[in-house]
Design a protein around this motif. Sequence first.
Motif, mmCIF file in Angstrom:
data_model
loop_
_atom_site.group_PDB
_atom_site.id
_atom_site.type_symbol
_atom_site.label_atom_id
_atom_site.label_comp_id
_atom_site.label_asym_id
_atom_site.label_seq_id
_atom_site.Cartn_x
_atom_site.Cartn_y
_atom_site.Cartn_z
ATOM 1 N N ARG A 32 62.556 -0.907 10.198
ATOM 2 C CA ARG A 32 62.346 -2.279 10.664
ATOM 3 C C ARG A 32 61.194 -2.960 9.947
ATOM 4 O O ARG A 32 61.277 -4.132 9.592
ATOM 5 C CB ARG A 32 62.054 -2.276 12.167
ATOM 6 C CG ARG A 32 61.845 -3.664 12.761
ATOM 7 C CD ARG A 32 61.131 -3.605 14.098
ATOM 8 N NE ARG A 32 61.924 -2.912 15.098
ATOM 9 C CZ ARG A 32 61.437 -2.572 16.285
ATOM 10 N NH1 ARG A 32 60.172 -2.851 16.592
ATOM 11 N NH2 ARG A 32 62.208 -1.959 17.164
ATOM 12 N N ASN A 33 60.089 -2.236 9.729
ATOM 13 C CA ASN A 33 58.870 -2.866 9.229
ATOM 14 C C ASN A 33 58.397 -2.363 7.871
ATOM 15 O O ASN A 33 57.390 -2.845 7.365
ATOM 16 C CB ASN A 33 57.736 -2.668 10.242
ATOM 17 C CG ASN A 33 58.099 -3.193 11.618
ATOM 18 O OD1 ASN A 33 58.215 -2.416 12.544
ATOM 19 N ND2 ASN A 33 58.305 -4.487 11.770
ATOM 20 N N GLY A 34 59.089 -1.380 7.301
ATOM 21 C CA GLY A 34 58.703 -0.910 5.983
ATOM 22 C C GLY A 34 57.922 0.395 5.993
ATOM 23 O O GLY A 34 57.590 0.942 7.045
ATOM 24 N N ARG A 35 57.637 0.873 4.798
ATOM 25 C CA ARG A 35 57.029 2.201 4.651
ATOM 26 C C ARG A 35 55.627 2.283 5.229
ATOM 27 O O ARG A 35 55.262 3.291 5.823
ATOM 28 C CB ARG A 35 57.004 2.575 3.163
ATOM 29 C CG ARG A 35 58.390 2.865 2.614
ATOM 30 C CD ARG A 35 58.375 2.923 1.102
ATOM 31 N NE ARG A 35 59.687 3.275 0.582
ATOM 32 C CZ ARG A 35 60.089 2.986 -0.642
ATOM 33 N NH1 ARG A 35 59.287 2.336 -1.473
ATOM 34 N NH2 ARG A 35 61.304 3.338 -1.041
ATOM 35 N N ARG A 36 54.833 1.221 5.033
ATOM 36 C CA ARG A 36 53.468 1.260 5.544
ATOM 37 C C ARG A 36 53.444 1.428 7.065
ATOM 38 O O ARG A 36 52.677 2.202 7.615
ATOM 39 C CB ARG A 36 52.720 -0.011 5.137
ATOM 40 C CG ARG A 36 51.566 0.267 4.172
ATOM 41 C CD ARG A 36 50.852 -0.998 3.820
ATOM 42 N NE ARG A 36 51.541 -1.716 2.754
ATOM 43 C CZ ARG A 36 51.123 -2.867 2.263
ATOM 44 N NH1 ARG A 36 50.066 -3.457 2.781
ATOM 45 N NH2 ARG A 36 51.776 -3.445 1.283
ATOM 46 N N ALA A 37 54.301 0.675 7.721
ATOM 47 C CA ALA A 37 54.388 0.773 9.179
ATOM 48 C C ALA A 37 54.890 2.152 9.593
ATOM 49 O O ALA A 37 54.416 2.736 10.571
ATOM 50 C CB ALA A 37 55.315 -0.315 9.720
ATOM 51 N N GLY A 38 55.856 2.685 8.846
ATOM 52 C CA GLY A 38 56.374 4.010 9.149
ATOM 53 C C GLY A 38 55.314 5.081 9.005
ATOM 54 O O GLY A 38 55.198 5.972 9.849
ATOM 55 N N LEU A 39 54.515 4.987 7.942
ATOM 56 C CA LEU A 39 53.458 5.979 7.736
ATOM 57 C C LEU A 39 52.381 5.879 8.811
ATOM 58 O O LEU A 39 51.831 6.892 9.248
ATOM 59 C CB LEU A 39 52.839 5.800 6.346
ATOM 60 C CG LEU A 39 53.702 6.275 5.175
ATOM 61 C CD1 LEU A 39 53.042 5.917 3.845
ATOM 62 C CD2 LEU A 39 53.952 7.779 5.252
ATOM 63 N N ALA A 40 52.072 4.645 9.238
ATOM 64 C CA ALA A 40 51.093 4.479 10.318
ATOM 65 C C ALA A 40 51.610 5.121 11.603
ATOM 66 O O ALA A 40 50.854 5.745 12.355
ATOM 67 C CB ALA A 40 50.811 2.995 10.545
ATOM 68 N N THR A 41 52.913 4.996 11.850
ATOM 69 C CA THR A 41 53.514 5.620 13.030
ATOM 70 C C THR A 41 53.447 7.136 12.923
ATOM 71 O O THR A 41 53.173 7.836 13.906
ATOM 72 C CB THR A 41 54.977 5.174 13.184
ATOM 73 O OG1 THR A 41 55.049 3.748 13.132
ATOM 74 C CG2 THR A 41 55.557 5.645 14.507
ATOM 75 N N VAL A 42 53.688 7.659 11.729
ATOM 76 C CA VAL A 42 53.593 9.110 11.508
ATOM 77 C C VAL A 42 52.174 9.596 11.775
ATOM 78 O O VAL A 42 51.971 10.620 12.441
ATOM 79 C CB VAL A 42 54.018 9.462 10.064
ATOM 80 C CG1 VAL A 42 53.708 10.930 9.759
ATOM 81 C CG2 VAL A 42 55.500 9.213 9.865
ATOM 82 N N LEU A 43 51.186 8.858 11.270
ATOM 83 C CA LEU A 43 49.794 9.268 11.481
ATOM 84 C C LEU A 43 49.439 9.276 12.970
ATOM 85 O O LEU A 43 48.718 10.158 13.442
ATOM 86 C CB LEU A 43 48.855 8.329 10.715
ATOM 87 C CG LEU A 43 48.890 8.451 9.191
ATOM 88 C CD1 LEU A 43 47.984 7.408 8.551
ATOM 89 C CD2 LEU A 43 48.484 9.855 8.745
#
Length: 229
Positions: A32-43
């Motif tokens: 939905r929001n791109g890789r940066r958002a996905g990585l922040a969710t992973v962290l």
Amino acid sequence: MVNELAAFLGAATLIAMVPGPSTVVIVQRAARNGRRAGLATVLGNETGVLAWGLAAALGLSALLIASRVAYDTLRIAGAAVLVWFGLRALWQTRRRRTTTPHAETAENAPAENAPAENAAAGTGGEAEPAGAGRCYRHGLVTSFANPKAGVFAVSFLPQFVPHGAPVPLTLAALSVLWALIDLAWYTPIVWLAGGAGRVLRRPRVRRTLERLSGIVLLGFGLRLATDTN
């Protein structure tokens, strides 16, 4: 020590590969929001994993096993969070369908919009901005919403403590390693989901993805709520 470490790496990798609520939320955010958002969710999720592991090292997770009331309280709270996430995703699909009917024709719009789309794709294609802090909290809350992670940590990690090793320190080290393995597993998933964002963010495809993730999260929440084991 080498044998225990090798066994732990293999077991932790297999565990990371098992899909769960965190997987759904991470893929949803990345798409939905791109890789940066996905990585922040992973962290955020890995912070929760590390917290559960450290709680096990300090003996706090054992309270979830010893106290049925404590476990049930966290279980119901976690189930409520997952159900809320699922219902919100389903509501967003309904709202987008009623407020953006013109988006269906935008999928087949003329090439005049192509440069902007290509520019977005080159930067990860983030069509709907989401703050990194918000995504981080989303991942953290999802990880904390599953009290079984605490029970799992206190029953899983001690198996790999070598005889004679300092237990709390070793458990803390294994917790860090556990979070890093999780991070290594989810990073390529985020990369792939974020790269496919241009397709996944098409209105029709996006509604389907949101609906599917909402149903899955709702199912995880209801299963957790009704699990009395």
